[in-house]
Every structure is written in C-alpha cells, then in structure tokens.
Design a protein around this motif. Structure first.
Motif, PDB file in Angstrom:
ATOM      1  N   TYR A  63       0.835  -1.351   0.047  1.00  0.00           N
ATOM      2  CA  TYR A  63       0.007   0.024  -0.004  1.00  0.00           C
ATOM      3  C   TYR A  63       0.829   1.265  -0.116  1.00  0.00           C
ATOM      4  N   GLN A  64       2.208   1.167   0.710  1.00  0.00           N
ATOM      5  CA  GLN A  64       2.788   2.488   0.783  1.00  0.00           C
ATOM      6  C   GLN A  64       3.590   2.653  -0.425  1.00  0.00           C
ATOM      7  N   THR A  65       3.770   1.935  -1.335  1.00  0.00           N
ATOM      8  CA  THR A  65       4.362   2.082  -2.640  1.00  0.00           C
ATOM      9  C   THR A  65       4.031   1.995  -3.964  1.00  0.00           C
ATOM     10  N   TYR A  73       0.576 -10.006   4.668  1.00  0.00           N
ATOM     11  CA  TYR A  73      -0.197  -9.010   5.268  1.00  0.00           C
ATOM     12  C   TYR A  73       0.215  -7.859   5.755  1.00  0.00           C
ATOM     13  N   HIS A  74       0.246  -6.780   5.093  1.00  0.00           N
ATOM     14  CA  HIS A  74       1.087  -5.612   5.623  1.00  0.00           C
ATOM     15  C   HIS A  74      -0.398  -4.723   5.558  1.00  0.00           C
ATOM     16  N   TRP A  75      -1.061  -4.715   6.335  1.00  0.00           N
ATOM     17  CA  TRP A  75      -2.294  -3.762   6.580  1.00  0.00           C
ATOM     18  C   TRP A  75      -3.426  -3.666   5.587  1.00  0.00           C
ATOM     19  N   LEU A 102       2.132 -11.946   8.827  1.00  0.00           N
ATOM     20  CA  LEU A 102       1.883 -10.874   9.135  1.00  0.00           C
ATOM     21  C   LEU A 102       2.716  -9.495   9.414  1.00  0.00           C
ATOM     22  N   ASN A 103       2.444  -8.453   9.293  1.00  0.00           N
ATOM     23  CA  ASN A 103       3.295  -7.308   9.476  1.00  0.00           C
ATOM     24  C   ASN A 103       2.708  -6.486  10.906  1.00  0.00           C
ATOM     25  N   GLU A 104       3.640  -6.448  12.021  1.00  0.00           N
ATOM     26  CA  GLU A 104       3.277  -5.969  13.034  1.00  0.00           C
ATOM     27  C   GLU A 104       1.764  -5.908  13.577  1.00  0.00           C
ATOM     28  N   PRO A 105       1.282  -7.063  14.123  1.00  0.00           N
ATOM     29  CA  PRO A 105      -0.156  -7.260  14.383  1.00  0.00           C
ATOM     30  C   PRO A 105      -0.378  -5.923  15.521  1.00  0.00           C
ATOM     31  N   ASN A 165      12.240  -2.355  14.948  1.00  0.00           N
ATOM     32  CA  ASN A 165      12.213  -1.662  15.860  1.00  0.00           C
ATOM     33  C   ASN A 165      12.778  -0.339  15.522  1.00  0.00           C
ATOM     34  N   TYR A 166      12.576   0.879  15.970  1.00  0.00           N
ATOM     35  CA  TYR A 166      12.649   2.149  15.659  1.00  0.00           C
ATOM     36  C   TYR A 166      13.066   2.903  16.784  1.00  0.00           C
ATOM     37  N   THR A 167      12.689   2.721  17.852  1.00  0.00           N
ATOM     38  CA  THR A 167      13.073   3.855  19.189  1.00  0.00           C
ATOM     39  C   THR A 167      12.682   2.947  20.520  1.00  0.00           C
ATOM     40  N   ASN A 211       8.858  12.072  15.492  1.00  0.00           N
ATOM     41  CA  ASN A 211       8.901  12.241  17.194  1.00  0.00           C
ATOM     42  C   ASN A 211       9.460  10.935  17.873  1.00  0.00           C
ATOM     43  N   TRP A 212      10.086  10.337  17.410  1.00  0.00           N
ATOM     44  CA  TRP A 212      10.831   8.925  17.903  1.00  0.00           C
ATOM     45  C   TRP A 212      12.152   9.199  18.425  1.00  0.00           C
ATOM     46  N   GLU A 213      12.569   9.136  19.684  1.00  0.00           N
ATOM     47  CA  GLU A 213      13.767   9.217  20.050  1.00  0.00           C
ATOM     48  C   GLU A 213      14.739   8.268  19.504  1.00  0.00           C
ATOM     49  N   THR A 263      13.634  -7.205  10.306  1.00  0.00           N
ATOM     50  CA  THR A 263      12.975  -6.869   9.359  1.00  0.00           C
ATOM     51  C   THR A 263      12.539  -5.607   8.905  1.00  0.00           C
ATOM     52  N   GLU A 264      12.729  -4.625   9.837  1.00  0.00           N
ATOM     53  CA  GLU A 264      12.398  -3.080   9.752  1.00  0.00           C
ATOM     54  C   GLU A 264      13.357  -2.510  10.796  1.00  0.00           C
ATOM     55  N   ASN A 265      14.185  -1.277  10.389  1.00  0.00           N
ATOM     56  CA  ASN A 265      14.778  -0.560  11.002  1.00  0.00           C
ATOM     57  C   ASN A 265      15.220   0.807  10.184  1.00  0.00           C
ATOM     58  N   VAL A 317      16.602  -2.544   6.106  1.00  0.00           N
ATOM     59  CA  VAL A 317      16.207  -1.125   6.244  1.00  0.00           C
ATOM     60  C   VAL A 317      15.001  -0.723   5.969  1.00  0.00           C
ATOM     61  N   TRP A 318      14.344  -0.274   6.880  1.00  0.00           N
ATOM     62  CA  TRP A 318      12.914   0.519   6.530  1.00  0.00           C
ATOM     63  C   TRP A 318      13.266   1.775   5.949  1.00  0.00           C
ATOM     64  N   THR A 319      13.433   2.304   4.760  1.00  0.00           N
ATOM     65  CA  THR A 319      12.656   1.621   3.819  1.00  0.00           C
ATOM     66  C   THR A 319      13.761   1.785   2.431  1.00  0.00           C
ATOM     67  N   PHE A 337       4.363   6.473   1.424  1.00  0.00           N
ATOM     68  CA  PHE A 337       3.323   6.915   2.036  1.00  0.00           C
ATOM     69  C   PHE A 337       3.282   6.304   3.432  1.00  0.00           C
ATOM     70  N   GLU A 338       3.699   7.164   4.387  1.00  0.00           N
ATOM     71  CA  GLU A 338       3.528   6.840   5.639  1.00  0.00           C
ATOM     72  C   GLU A 338       2.371   7.003   6.746  1.00  0.00           C
ATOM     73  N   TRP A 339       1.332   6.173   5.962  1.00  0.00           N
ATOM     74  CA  TRP A 339       0.155   6.034   6.986  1.00  0.00           C
ATOM     75  C   TRP A 339      -0.439   7.409   7.081  1.00  0.00           C
ATOM     76  N   ALA A 340      -0.697   7.414   8.591  1.00  0.00           N
ATOM     77  CA  ALA A 340      -1.483   8.662   8.949  1.00  0.00           C
ATOM     78  C   ALA A 340      -0.929  10.014   8.816  1.00  0.00           C
TER      79      ALA A 340
HETATM   80  C1  BGC Z   1       5.695  -0.228   9.560  1.00  0.00           C
HETATM   81  C2  BGC Z   1       5.690   0.335   8.190  1.00  0.00           C
HETATM   82  C3  BGC Z   1       5.900   1.831   8.637  1.00  0.00           C
HETATM   83  C4  BGC Z   1       7.121   2.106   9.542  1.00  0.00           C
HETATM   84  C5  BGC Z   1       7.484   3.320   9.880  1.00  0.00           C
HETATM   85  C6  BGC Z   1       6.497  -0.204  10.683  1.00  0.00           C
HETATM   86  O1  BGC Z   1       5.339   0.200  11.786  1.00  0.00           O
HETATM   87  O2  BGC Z   1       5.516  -1.659   9.164  1.00  0.00           O
HETATM   88  O3  BGC Z   1       4.900   0.249   7.407  1.00  0.00           O
HETATM   89  O4  BGC Z   1       6.033   2.821   7.494  1.00  0.00           O
HETATM   90  O5  BGC Z   1       6.941   1.079  10.590  1.00  0.00           O
HETATM   91  O6  BGC Z   1       6.515   3.769  10.576  1.00  0.00           O
END
Ligand code: BGC
Length: 455
Positions: free
Chosen positions: A21-23, A123-125, A167-170, A296-298, A330-332, A357-359, A404-406, A411-414
């Motif tokens: 959906y994002q791409t 399934y990515h949402w 699934l991606n991040e339930p 993981n991001y923060t 706004n993530w540390e 699988t994502e950072n 690496v994400w991404t 499109f970063e969702w909301a």
């Molecule tokens: C999601 C991605 C999202 C990224 C950055 C993850 O929660 O799998 O779709 O773009 O984090 O927010």
C-alpha cells in the motif's frame, strides 16, 4: 572491535523493506479491489496529514523495474515487499484477479533475474474492504479468509519465493486500527480490540501451518513491532506501568505463539480475551516459526497515568526526556533499544532465529543543486543501529539479518508523505528517484567496501 563483528557476517542477510500500500499506487488498476486503506484515506481523509492517500504513491506498480535496477546497482540483494490481498482477490474471498497475480509474478521474476532474493509479507495492513464490511479482524471468519488468500499466494509464487512472513506488526494494525481508530479501518474500543488481537494471533498460526503444509522447505516467519521499555523513575507505580506497556507492546503476540499464553497477569484488561476463545484455541495459537522478524525504531519511557484507561500508563514524549535527538516521527534515536530487544526475544526458548525486518528513520532531506542528498543523520542512525545489532550477534544472539525500512520514500500511513524513511528519495510529483548518501553508505557497508565507522 568493530572489525571482529564484521568477520562473523559471512551468511548475514542484508536487505531493504517496503510494503504494497505504501509504494504501489495503481489503487484501482487491472482489477484490484479497494482495501481498508483506500477506503480510510479517501473517506476519512481528515485523519491523514494533509488528507493525502496512496492512490499513486511511488507508482511502484509501473516503476518496479526501474526501482529494482537501482537496488541492483547498489548490490543490495534482499528485498522485502508485501502482497496486496485485494489485488489478488478483489473481494477478499472468491474470485482471483489474474492480472494481480501477473504483477507479482513479474516482480518476483525480475528480482530473481537481477539476483535479488524476494522476502514476501502476506499481510501488511491492506485488508480488502469487502472483508471489513463483514467485520474485518473482529470476525473470526478472517481465519478462513486468510487461509484462502495464503493458499493462492503459496501456490502461485512458492516455486520461486522461499521466505515468507505472515503478518506485519499485528500490534500496530490491531491497536491503531481497532482500538485507537487512527489507522484503517478506524474502529475503536475493547469490543473491537480484543477479538482482533485473538484473531490476528490465530491467523499467524493459520498462515504458518498452511505454508509449511504446502511446502515444508518454506522459510516461514512473522514480524512484530517492539521497543525497549524503561520506567520513568524508580517509583513503583512507574515501574509497574512499564511492565504493563512491555506486556502490551512487546509480549502480547509472541507469547501465545510460543505457547506461553497472553500476558494477562501483567495486563488484566486482557483477561476478557478469553470470551473469544473456542475449544482448542490454546493449541491453535502455538506455531513454531522458523524465524521472528523484529521491527524496531526507538525506545519508550513509561510513566504511570491515572487518566489512561485500562493501561494506566503513558509514553513520555522525547521532548520531555533528556535525549540527544529524535526523528520526524517524534521518535527518540536510541540505538541500544534494538540491542535490548534482540536480547529479549533471543531469550525466549522457542525463538529459533531473528531477522531485523525493519529499522530506519525519517529525517528532513534536502536536495542540493547537483541532485545530491547528504542525509548524514540517517546514515548515523543506521550505523549506530547496525552496530547495536552486531553487538547482540557477537554476544551470541541468533540474529541472522537486517533490513532497512525503507527502500524508497513512500506513504507513511496517517503521517502522509512528510516523513521520508527511504534510502532513495522520491519526488512524488515527477516520480524521479535520487539515491541518498545513506543508500550509498549502506551499499558500500554491506558489500564490505567500508567498515561501519566510515561514512
Ligand atoms: C511499519 C511500516 C511503517 C514503519 C515506519 C512500521 O510500523 O511496518 O509500514 O512505515 O514502521 O512507521
């Protein structure tokens, strides 16, 4: 010391991650049905920054060859992407859209021709909107809908795709979509949240078992969002609040899969989830995944809060922490978080193997006159996080890869298009791509051309 880490990396998997959906864009092309995200961005657009949507996004549907050429040019040989369920089955169940299958066949073939290994998230949402009309993740029938969809994908692509994530991040799609209402489908409350949790957890087992029954040599995983949690103070109420948030954000989905049950002891409002159990569910929740994807991001710092229903805890904003930097989300920026999270998951007896699988990170990118983007903050972020991953590995954790994400900004969702996470810049008006300096750095680093402390 850094050099020693790098010697241990012979078979380590390096890649980039993305999602449909994002791409992809092409939201109504070639027979694709609407997803809950098409519906949400178009009908509840006020919930999205600047009322944006991903109708076109990166137009990956048309530009995939071009994007894969850039990937190949940087010698990045693992690409994680997701399949859009409503592109394959426009109504979610029943009729197959063969043009949708063709797209993924072409994409997979192109990857393989270029020597790029596909890693497929099922399934990515982007649930088909037709299924949301029937109750979406709140309806237990989602298990049979999922089974039908996974079966089509496994048969259509399984001759070439070996690596699957169910699934991606339930926690994110269930929490943001069925409790807070800030993501599609925008539902709120415990009456939606609890059944959606249970069905998403069961769905991981359903998908995993089916994939293995179709081909036991498939390499099957599922992915979780997770953050290292710290209490705001030594006070007992903050300490206990941190325990509850850890149960919610990090333990809720992995533990039932490992046969440990939902963490209801620490999070008593979850007890009502029992109302949605059917006979044998305890058994059905368990599945022995080949790997777990950690995203993981923060980190999160947690404080007791009387006003937060159920959880009685709140996350301290980075502005109120004593921190060096934070991203556009706004993530540390806190690289040790990924180290602690790997250790935490590695300590579960049933976790056999971990991939990150994502950072990644969103920062403002500036294009210079000569079309260069010096995104040194992103490069530093990646360096520090990779270093933390390798430190955990060096100490014996079973972490076997990093994505690496991404790949391209998307499109970063909301949050719409503002936060750019890509290694590749996308001009969304012209669809022009520019590789950022972080992309060149990552390519050189994973191809052993430079050590981690070189930019
Ligand atoms: C999601 C991605 C999202 C990224 C950055 C993850 O929660 O799998 O779709 O773009 O984090 O927010």
């Amino acid at each position: 010391m850094v050099k020693n880490f790098e010697k241990e990396l012979k078979d380590f998997v390096w890649g980039v991650s993305s999602s449909a959906y994002q791409t992809e864009g092409a939201h109504d092309w070639d027979g694709k049905g609407p997803s809950i995200w098409d519906e949400f961005t178009n009908k509840k657009s006020r919930k999205i920054r600047n009322r944006e949507n991903a109708n076109v996004a990166c137009d990956f549907y048309n530009l995939y060859k071009h994007d894969l050429q850039i990937l190949k040019g940087l010698n990045i040989s693992n690409y994680r992407f997701s399949i859009s369920w409503p592109r394959i089955k426009p109504n979610g169940i029943g009729k197959i859209n063969y043009k949708g299958l063709d797209f993924y066949n072409r994409l997979i073939d192109e990857c393989l021709d270029l020597g790029i290994v596909p890693w497929v998230t099922l399934y990515h949402w982007d649930l088909p909107q037709e299924l949301e009309k029937k109750g979406g993740w709140v309806n237990r029938d989602v298990l049979s809908w999922m089974e039908e969809y996974v079966e089509v994908c496994a048969h259509a692509f399984g001759d070439r795709v070996k690596n699957w994530m169910v699934l991606n991040e339930p926690m994110v799609f269930v929490g943001a979509g069925y409790f807070l209402g800030v993501h599609a489908p925008g539902r709120v409350g415990m009456g939606n949240f609890l059944p959606a949790i249970h069905h998403a957890t069961l769905a991981m087992g359903v998908g995993g078992r089916l994939l293995k029954s179709i081909n036991p040599s498939f390499h099957v995983g599922t992915t979780f969002s997770c953050s290292h949690i710290e209490p705001y103070s030594f006070e007992e109420k903050d300490q206990m609040a941190a325990v509850r948030v850890d149960a919610l954000l990090n333990r809720l989905f992995i533990e039932p899969i490992l046969g440990l049950g939902y963490p209801t002891k620490e999070l008593s409002p979850l007890r009502k989830i029992q109302d949605y159990f059917k006979p044998m569910d305890e058994e059905k929740l368990r599945f022995d995944f080949d790997f777990i994807g950690i995203q993981n991001y923060t980190r999160e710092i947690v404080k007791y809060s009387f006003w937060t229903p159920y959880l009685k805890a709140k996350l301290v904003k980075p502005q109120h922490r004593n921190v060096l930097s934070y991203t556009l989300m706004n993530w540390e920026v806190y690289p040790d978080s990924i180290y602690h999270i790997i250790k935490k998951f590695d300590n579960y007896e049933g976790v056999k193997k971990i991939y990150i699988t994502e950072n990644g990170a969103a920062f403002d990118d500036h294009i210079h006159d000569n079309d260069l983007i010096h995104d040194h903050m992103r490069t530093d972020y990646l360096k520090d996080h990779i270093y933390a991953v390798l430190r955990a590995k060096h100490e014996g954790a079973k972490v076997e890869g990093y994505f690496v994400w991404t790949w391209t900004d998307n499109f970063e969702w909301a949050e719409g298009y503002r936060p750019r996470f890509g290694l590749v810049y996308v001009d969304f008006k012209t669809q022009k791509r520019i590789v950022k300096s972080s992309g060149y750095w990552y390519s050189k680093y994973i191809n052993n051309l430079i050590a981690i402390d070189t930019v």
